[in-house]
Design a protein around this motif. Structure first.
Motif, PDB file in Angstrom:
ATOM      1  N   ILE A 189       0.762  -1.158  -0.153  1.00 56.15           N
ATOM      2  CA  ILE A 189      -0.059   0.084   0.174  1.00 56.15           C
ATOM      3  C   ILE A 189       1.026   1.216   0.056  1.00 56.15           C
ATOM      4  O   ILE A 189       1.551   1.585   0.796  1.00 56.15           O
ATOM      5  N   ASN A 190       0.998   2.068  -1.107  1.00 55.32           N
ATOM      6  CA  ASN A 190       1.723   3.114  -1.142  1.00 55.32           C
ATOM      7  C   ASN A 190       3.286   2.763  -1.137  1.00 55.32           C
ATOM      8  O   ASN A 190       4.029   3.319  -0.646  1.00 55.32           O
ATOM      9  N   GLY A 191       3.499   1.578  -1.567  1.00 54.37           N
ATOM     10  CA  GLY A 191       4.878   0.889  -1.303  1.00 54.37           C
ATOM     11  C   GLY A 191       5.170   0.238  -0.080  1.00 54.37           C
ATOM     12  O   GLY A 191       6.468  -0.107   0.190  1.00 54.37           O
ATOM     13  N   ILE A 192       4.351   0.218   0.933  1.00 55.06           N
ATOM     14  CA  ILE A 192       4.587  -0.433   2.158  1.00 55.06           C
ATOM     15  C   ILE A 192       3.862  -1.617   2.368  1.00 55.06           C
ATOM     16  O   ILE A 192       2.853  -1.909   1.836  1.00 55.06           O
TER      17      ILE A 192
ATOM     18  N   ASN B 276      -8.520  -5.719  15.500  1.00 57.54           N
ATOM     19  CA  ASN B 276      -8.400  -4.267  15.195  1.00 57.54           C
ATOM     20  C   ASN B 276      -6.970  -4.115  14.619  1.00 57.54           C
ATOM     21  O   ASN B 276      -6.009  -4.504  15.135  1.00 57.54           O
ATOM     22  N   GLN B 277      -6.894  -3.500  13.601  1.00 55.77           N
ATOM     23  CA  GLN B 277      -5.671  -2.980  12.876  1.00 55.77           C
ATOM     24  C   GLN B 277      -5.522  -1.446  12.407  1.00 55.77           C
ATOM     25  O   GLN B 277      -6.501  -1.066  11.990  1.00 55.77           O
ATOM     26  N   ASP B 278      -4.557  -0.804  12.864  1.00 57.69           N
ATOM     27  CA  ASP B 278      -4.237   0.485  12.449  1.00 57.69           C
ATOM     28  C   ASP B 278      -3.449   0.965  11.766  1.00 57.69           C
ATOM     29  O   ASP B 278      -1.864   0.227  12.308  1.00 57.69           O
ATOM     30  N   HIS B 279      -3.123   1.525  10.735  1.00 55.83           N
ATOM     31  CA  HIS B 279      -1.948   1.816  10.161  1.00 55.83           C
ATOM     32  C   HIS B 279      -1.510   3.494  10.017  1.00 55.83           C
ATOM     33  O   HIS B 279      -2.463   4.130   9.908  1.00 55.83           O
ATOM     34  N   TYR B 280      -0.312   3.540  10.120  1.00 53.69           N
ATOM     35  CA  TYR B 280       0.258   4.932  10.146  1.00 53.69           C
ATOM     36  C   TYR B 280       1.353   4.904   9.079  1.00 53.69           C
ATOM     37  O   TYR B 280       2.440   4.249   8.965  1.00 53.69           O
ATOM     38  N   GLN B 281       1.072   5.972   8.123  1.00 54.00           N
ATOM     39  CA  GLN B 281       2.206   6.165   7.142  1.00 54.00           C
ATOM     40  C   GLN B 281       2.586   7.646   6.731  1.00 54.00           C
ATOM     41  O   GLN B 281       1.617   8.392   6.816  1.00 54.00           O
ATOM     42  N   LEU B 282       3.765   7.945   6.812  1.00 53.27           N
ATOM     43  CA  LEU B 282       4.409   9.409   6.342  1.00 53.27           C
ATOM     44  C   LEU B 282       5.217   9.374   5.146  1.00 53.27           C
ATOM     45  O   LEU B 282       6.235   8.597   5.126  1.00 53.27           O
ATOM     46  N   HIS B 283       4.887  10.073   4.112  1.00 55.78           N
ATOM     47  CA  HIS B 283       5.556   9.942   2.920  1.00 55.78           C
ATOM     48  C   HIS B 283       6.192  11.589   2.549  1.00 55.78           C
ATOM     49  O   HIS B 283       5.223  12.424   2.587  1.00 55.78           O
ATOM     50  N   TRP B 284       7.090  11.538   1.881  1.00 49.10           N
ATOM     51  CA  TRP B 284       7.801  12.696   1.537  1.00 49.10           C
ATOM     52  C   TRP B 284       8.345  12.700   0.370  1.00 49.10           C
ATOM     53  O   TRP B 284       9.304  11.842   0.078  1.00 49.10           O
ATOM     54  N   ASN B 285       7.621  13.096  -0.756  1.00 45.20           N
ATOM     55  CA  ASN B 285       8.264  13.191  -2.086  1.00 45.20           C
ATOM     56  C   ASN B 285       8.927  14.197  -2.423  1.00 45.20           C
ATOM     57  O   ASN B 285       8.224  15.553  -2.184  1.00 45.20           O
ATOM     58  N   GLU B 286      10.024  14.479  -3.263  1.00 43.54           N
ATOM     59  CA  GLU B 286      10.879  15.396  -3.525  1.00 43.54           C
ATOM     60  C   GLU B 286      11.290  15.542  -4.827  1.00 43.54           C
ATOM     61  O   GLU B 286      12.065  14.562  -5.169  1.00 43.54           O
ATOM     62  N   SER B 287      10.992  16.542  -5.803  1.00 43.93           N
ATOM     63  CA  SER B 287      11.393  16.467  -7.197  1.00 43.93           C
ATOM     64  C   SER B 287      12.583  17.653  -7.125  1.00 43.93           C
ATOM     65  O   SER B 287      12.172  18.963  -7.224  1.00 43.93           O
ATOM     66  N   PHE B 288      13.914  17.528  -7.351  1.00 42.16           N
ATOM     67  CA  PHE B 288      14.688  18.587  -6.941  1.00 42.16           C
ATOM     68  C   PHE B 288      15.115  19.059  -8.249  1.00 42.16           C
ATOM     69  O   PHE B 288      14.953  20.297  -8.465  1.00 42.16           O
ATOM     70  N   THR B 289      15.044  18.367  -9.389  1.00 44.09           N
ATOM     71  CA  THR B 289      15.051  18.872 -10.669  1.00 44.09           C
ATOM     72  C   THR B 289      14.423  18.044 -11.516  1.00 44.09           C
ATOM     73  O   THR B 289      13.439  17.204 -11.216  1.00 44.09           O
ATOM     74  N   ASP B 290      14.149  18.234 -12.947  1.00 45.24           N
ATOM     75  CA  ASP B 290      13.466  17.453 -13.830  1.00 45.24           C
ATOM     76  C   ASP B 290      14.084  15.920 -14.079  1.00 45.24           C
ATOM     77  O   ASP B 290      13.328  15.033 -14.319  1.00 45.24           O
ATOM     78  N   LYS B 291      15.009  15.679 -13.289  1.00 44.73           N
ATOM     79  CA  LYS B 291      15.767  14.499 -13.431  1.00 44.73           C
ATOM     80  C   LYS B 291      15.982  13.764 -12.395  1.00 44.73           C
ATOM     81  O   LYS B 291      15.981  12.426 -12.057  1.00 44.73           O
ATOM     82  N   TRP B 292      15.969  14.230 -11.036  1.00 37.13           N
ATOM     83  CA  TRP B 292      16.227  13.753  -9.876  1.00 37.13           C
ATOM     84  C   TRP B 292      14.987  13.990  -8.839  1.00 37.13           C
ATOM     85  O   TRP B 292      14.307  15.142  -8.808  1.00 37.13           O
TER      86      TRP B 292
ATOM     87  N   THR C  10      13.253  11.980  -5.104  1.00 40.72           N
ATOM     88  CA  THR C  10      13.389  11.241  -3.905  1.00 40.72           C
ATOM     89  C   THR C  10      11.915  10.807  -3.270  1.00 40.72           C
ATOM     90  O   THR C  10      11.175  11.783  -3.236  1.00 40.72           O
ATOM     91  N   ASN C  11      11.998   9.764  -2.521  1.00 43.41           N
ATOM     92  CA  ASN C  11      10.884   9.458  -1.730  1.00 43.41           C
ATOM     93  C   ASN C  11      11.088   8.732  -0.466  1.00 43.41           C
ATOM     94  O   ASN C  11      12.077   7.856  -0.483  1.00 43.41           O
ATOM     95  N   LEU C  12      10.872   9.380   0.611  1.00 45.44           N
ATOM     96  CA  LEU C  12      11.267   8.761   2.038  1.00 45.44           C
ATOM     97  C   LEU C  12       9.828   8.522   2.878  1.00 45.44           C
ATOM     98  O   LEU C  12       8.819   9.373   2.716  1.00 45.44           O
ATOM     99  N   ALA C  13       9.658   7.423   3.314  1.00 45.29           N
ATOM    100  CA  ALA C  13       8.571   6.887   3.975  1.00 45.29           C
ATOM    101  C   ALA C  13       8.872   6.180   5.131  1.00 45.29           C
ATOM    102  O   ALA C  13       9.652   5.516   5.492  1.00 45.29           O
ATOM    103  N   PHE C  14       7.837   6.517   6.178  1.00 41.78           N
ATOM    104  CA  PHE C  14       8.057   5.780   7.569  1.00 41.78           C
ATOM    105  C   PHE C  14       6.574   5.153   7.788  1.00 41.78           C
ATOM    106  O   PHE C  14       5.508   5.707   7.234  1.00 41.78           O
ATOM    107  N   HIS C  15       6.419   4.060   8.340  1.00 43.43           N
ATOM    108  CA  HIS C  15       5.247   3.204   8.644  1.00 43.43           C
ATOM    109  C   HIS C  15       5.498   2.610   9.937  1.00 43.43           C
ATOM    110  O   HIS C  15       6.340   2.124  10.421  1.00 43.43           O
ATOM    111  N   TYR C  16       4.166   2.303  10.358  1.00 41.49           N
ATOM    112  CA  TYR C  16       3.860   1.493  11.597  1.00 41.49           C
ATOM    113  C   TYR C  16       2.462   1.261  11.814  1.00 41.49           C
ATOM    114  O   TYR C  16       1.440   1.974  11.325  1.00 41.49           O
ATOM    115  N   THR C  17       2.293  -0.152  11.974  1.00 44.44           N
ATOM    116  CA  THR C  17       1.086  -0.993  12.065  1.00 44.44           C
ATOM    117  C   THR C  17       0.844  -1.674  13.236  1.00 44.44           C
ATOM    118  O   THR C  17       1.750  -2.380  13.860  1.00 44.44           O
ATOM    119  N   LYS C  18      -0.311  -1.448  13.973  1.00 47.93           N
ATOM    120  CA  LYS C  18      -0.738  -2.266  15.162  1.00 47.93           C
ATOM    121  C   LYS C  18      -1.652  -2.864  15.062  1.00 47.93           C
ATOM    122  O   LYS C  18      -2.820  -2.614  14.493  1.00 47.93           O
TER     123      LYS C  18
END
Length: 727
Positions: free
Chosen positions: A116-119, A295-311, A313-321
């Motif tokens: 789910i979103n890569g997680i 009962n299941q709870d999911h937490y996701q944090l995604h940070w997508n950054e386009s520095f240029t037309d070529k570069w 990144t994606n940073l993601a943290f997740h936690y499931t209880k």
């Protein structure tokens, strides 16, 4: 939560959600019309790790929100995917709600990688996917892609039959809301409310969903009471997209995974033995809380950054209880098995037990992507950890002896750490020829202690290379070829079976894609050669989960064909068919006390023919009528080719209608949908079980009455109707 497995005593320490920076590889996801998935460019960074396009030498299918909205009336995601190539689905309750399952190319859900979103979403220990824990999740899915075979490298457990990646809702630029209600057979109903603030100050959006689903089920007492939520906050900048997501669900499902034998199948298809006991007066009764609760709870944090037309990144943290339990009435249970001392000469007792699972799953991913006119490179890494506490309680006993409320009769604990790093490269060698390379290194460490598994301390290191080429003959025709190697660790239940080995796979794919204005055709040949494949045995454990065993050398080979044909401006045809052979090469089985080589046998639950079709008629604007057909050939429920274990073929037809009114007043649109499943009232079974006892099955009885052969009947004609209001 179908596989609550025993582990060690619950560790009540707080979880420290602090993870090192991690690299996670991504493949390019071009905005091509034929891929029919439209994603904001920054969202594109998020899913490019696991998505492919027609430039990638992989067999895949896409579904987006508009493809499923007319059928999204309460049934689970596997049922909504039922008409994709090589897919077989099943439902314990018989009507697509509650516990549902999916197989792709004959491979069960433990071998289909889900993200789910890569997680990762697969349960780390069982490797299974329990959709019942995320009811109505389809209402928050923007798009999904099913890659058949090994596919490209992804996070989580290895894909040995397919990988499914889902992207949740994109942010909305304008405020909107939606109220959706549906009702149908077996007292089924779904109620959903969605909203979005739109972009506030051109940068911030808050969106959410609340859902409830209830159904009595087709099978007796196979009821479901499901609730879920989804909340998303987004920040959108010129080169930045940050998403914080919280979603989850609560389910209470009356157990219906026992199945029925052949005699009962003829007498009462809807019979459910779960919770059955004999009272003190000798009368058969059913315990009214023989339920699964989770009962299941999911937490996701995604940070997508386009520095240029070529570069980018994606940073993601997740936690499931996750936390929950089964509750069972056990008749004449051995007191010693539950930590109870005999009361005088009494050594057995009726009791009610709960088997608990309390787990935490957390991790992070990071990707770095470079793309220019000829070169697409993604380098990354992922890390996840699972901690699971398994324990059991006796909450009532006829003879309780020395027990106290809250005592545990077992306490087990398990951990699993999964890390991977991989590099993906797509290089345009010539104008018409592109080369694809993908190399993944993955490590797994698994520790468990329980009565069933014993003490497990196992670790694995896997190197998974993939390569292929894509040749564009002309604007309409493309050929591709790929090779992929995959390795996969056993799951917890496999260790319960004793001496178990990791499995290996070599996957060869050869395909041809044709694309014109009125006709699209995808043809794919595949050969999947396995070493020590963990095939389904046909047997179940004590909580209804399928058991597996290593089968030595085996293979799956076939051809997949799917097409979209525009017959006219009003008529559309979407057929697909898979023809395959699925064989164990030298299968050994103990018969009459002697270990015998049965030679080449059919792999369990792997039909040779799977076909589907969707015929759509749109007589006027915004009115859509569809006839959906599904054929699944006969299949064996074991690996010894016993006629007793055959599951008959079936051909099921559904009818779907949807009409949308556009308004300019209170609501933007009003949509009425209807779904009639199994319109010809076919009596069929989509799943079953088969216990290969040490007996000779060469001459089985004419009627399948033998204990150890069972079936999961599916509902006859049934319906769902829905009303959706958008504003």
């Amino acid at each position: 939560m179908k596989t609550i497995l025993k582990g060690s005593k619950l560790n009540n320490k707080s979880i420290l959600f602090l993870l090192s920076s991690i690299f996670f590889t991504l493949t390019s996801f071009a905005q091509e019309e034929q891929d029919s998935i439209k994603v904001n460019q920054l969202d594109n960074v998020l899913v490019s790790a696991v998505r492919v396009t027609t430039k990638t030498p992989v067999s895949f299918s896409n579904l987006d929100k508009k493809d499923i909205k007319s059928r999204n009336l309460g049934q689970d995601i596997p049922i909504l995917m039922n008409y994709l190539p090589s897919v077989v689905t099943t439902s314990d309750a018989g009507n697509g709600m509650g516990y549902t399952g999916i197989r792709v190319r004959g491979s069960d859900a433990t071998r289909v990688n889900i993200t789910i979103n890569g997680i990762p979403y697969n349960d780390a220990e069982s490797q299974g996917t329990f959709w019942v824990n995320m009811p109505d999740f389809a209402s928050s899915v923007e798009s999904l892609q099913l890659q058949r075979g090994v596919g490209t490298s992804t996070n989580g457990s290895g894909a040995f039959g397919a990988s499914l990646n889902m992207l949740t809702d994109n942010y909305a630029t304008k405020a909107n809301g939606e109220i959706s209600n549906s009702f149908g057979s077996f007292n089924s109903r779904k109620h959903t409310v969605k909203f979005s603030t739109g972009l506030l100050n051109d940068h911030f959006e808050l969106a959410g969903r609340l859902s409830t689903i209830k159904s009595d089920g087709y099978i007796d007492r196979a009821s479901s009471d499901l609730k879920s939520y989804f909340l998303q906050g987004s920040y959108v900048g010129k080169t930045t997209l940050i998403k914080a997501l919280v979603f989850g669900g609560t389910e209470k499902t009356y157990q219906s995974w026992n199945g029925i034998d052949g005699v009962t199948l003829k007498k009462n298809r809807r019979f459910n033995s779960a919770g059955m006991f004999t009272d003190e007066e000798g009368k058969d009764r059913f315990y009214d809380n023989e339920t699964d609760n989770y009962n299941q709870d999911h937490y996701q944090l995604h940070w997508n950054e386009s520095f240029t037309d070529k570069w980018s990144t994606n940073l993601a943290f997740h936690y499931t209880k996750g936390k929950g339990y089964y509750e069972n009435y056990k008749e004449d249970a051995s007191m010693g098995d539950y930590g109870l001392t005999p009361v005088g000469t009494v050594t057995t007792t009726d009791l009610i037990r709960q088997k608990w699972l309390d787990n935490d799953f957390y991790g992070a991913t990071f990707s770095l992507k470079y793309k220019d006119e000829k070169l697409d490179v993604i380098l990354g890494e992922g890390w996840n950890k699972y901690e699971g506490s398994h324990f059991g309680k006796v909450i009532w006993a006829r003879y309780a002896s020395q027990s106290e409320l809250g005592d545990h009769y077992y306490d087990d604990f398990s951990t699993k750490v999964d890390g991977n790093v991989f590099l993906k490269v797509n290089y345009q060698l010539f104008k018409k020829l592109s080369l694809y390379g993908d190399l993944q290194y993955r490590t797994v460490q698994y520790k468990a202690n329980s009565l069933e598994t014993g003490l497990v301390d196992d670790s694995f290191s896997f190197l998974n290379p993939k390569a292929g080429l894509n040749f564009e003959i002309n604007q309409k025709n493309t050929l591709y070829f790929s090779y992929a190697k995959a390795n996969r660790e056993p799951n917890r239940t496999d260790y319960e079976g004793g001496n178990v080995r990791p499995e290996k796979l070599d996957d060869f794919e050869l395909g041809w894609r044709f694309n014109s204005d009125n006709f699209k055709l995808n043809t794919n040949f595949y050969y999947m050669g396995y070493k020590d494949q963990l095939v389904l045995t046909g047997e179940l454990n004590d909580v209804g989960s399928p058991l597996r065993a290593n089968s030595g050398d085996s293979y799956r080979a076939g051809i997949e064909i799917d097409a979209t044909l525009k017959l006219s401006e009003k008529w559309f045809l979407q057929p697909n068919v898979t023809l395959s052979q699925n064989k164990n090469k030298d299968f050994y089985f103990t018969r009459d006390g002697v270990l015998q080589n049965l030679g080449e046998t059919n792999i369990a639950f792997s039909p040779d023919i799977i076909a589907a079709n969707r015929l759509t008629f749109m007589p006027v604007k915004n009115l859509q009528l569809s006839l959906l057909s599904k054929f699944v050939g006969e299949q064996f429920m074991g690996n010894i080719d016993s006629e007793l274990s055959k599951l008959d073929s079936y051909f099921v037809n559904d009818f779907n209608a949807s009409f949308e009114f556009k308004t300019n007043k209170v609501f933007k649109s009003i949509t009425i949908s209807a779904l009639v499943n199994n319109i010809f009232n076919l009596k069929y079974e989509s799943n079953g079980f088969f216990y290969t006892f040490d007996d000779d099955y060469s001459n089985p009885p004419a009627v399948k009455t033998m204990e150890g052969v069972g079936y999961y009947p599916q509902a006859g004609t049934n319906f769902l109707v829905g009303l959706t209001l958008k504003f």
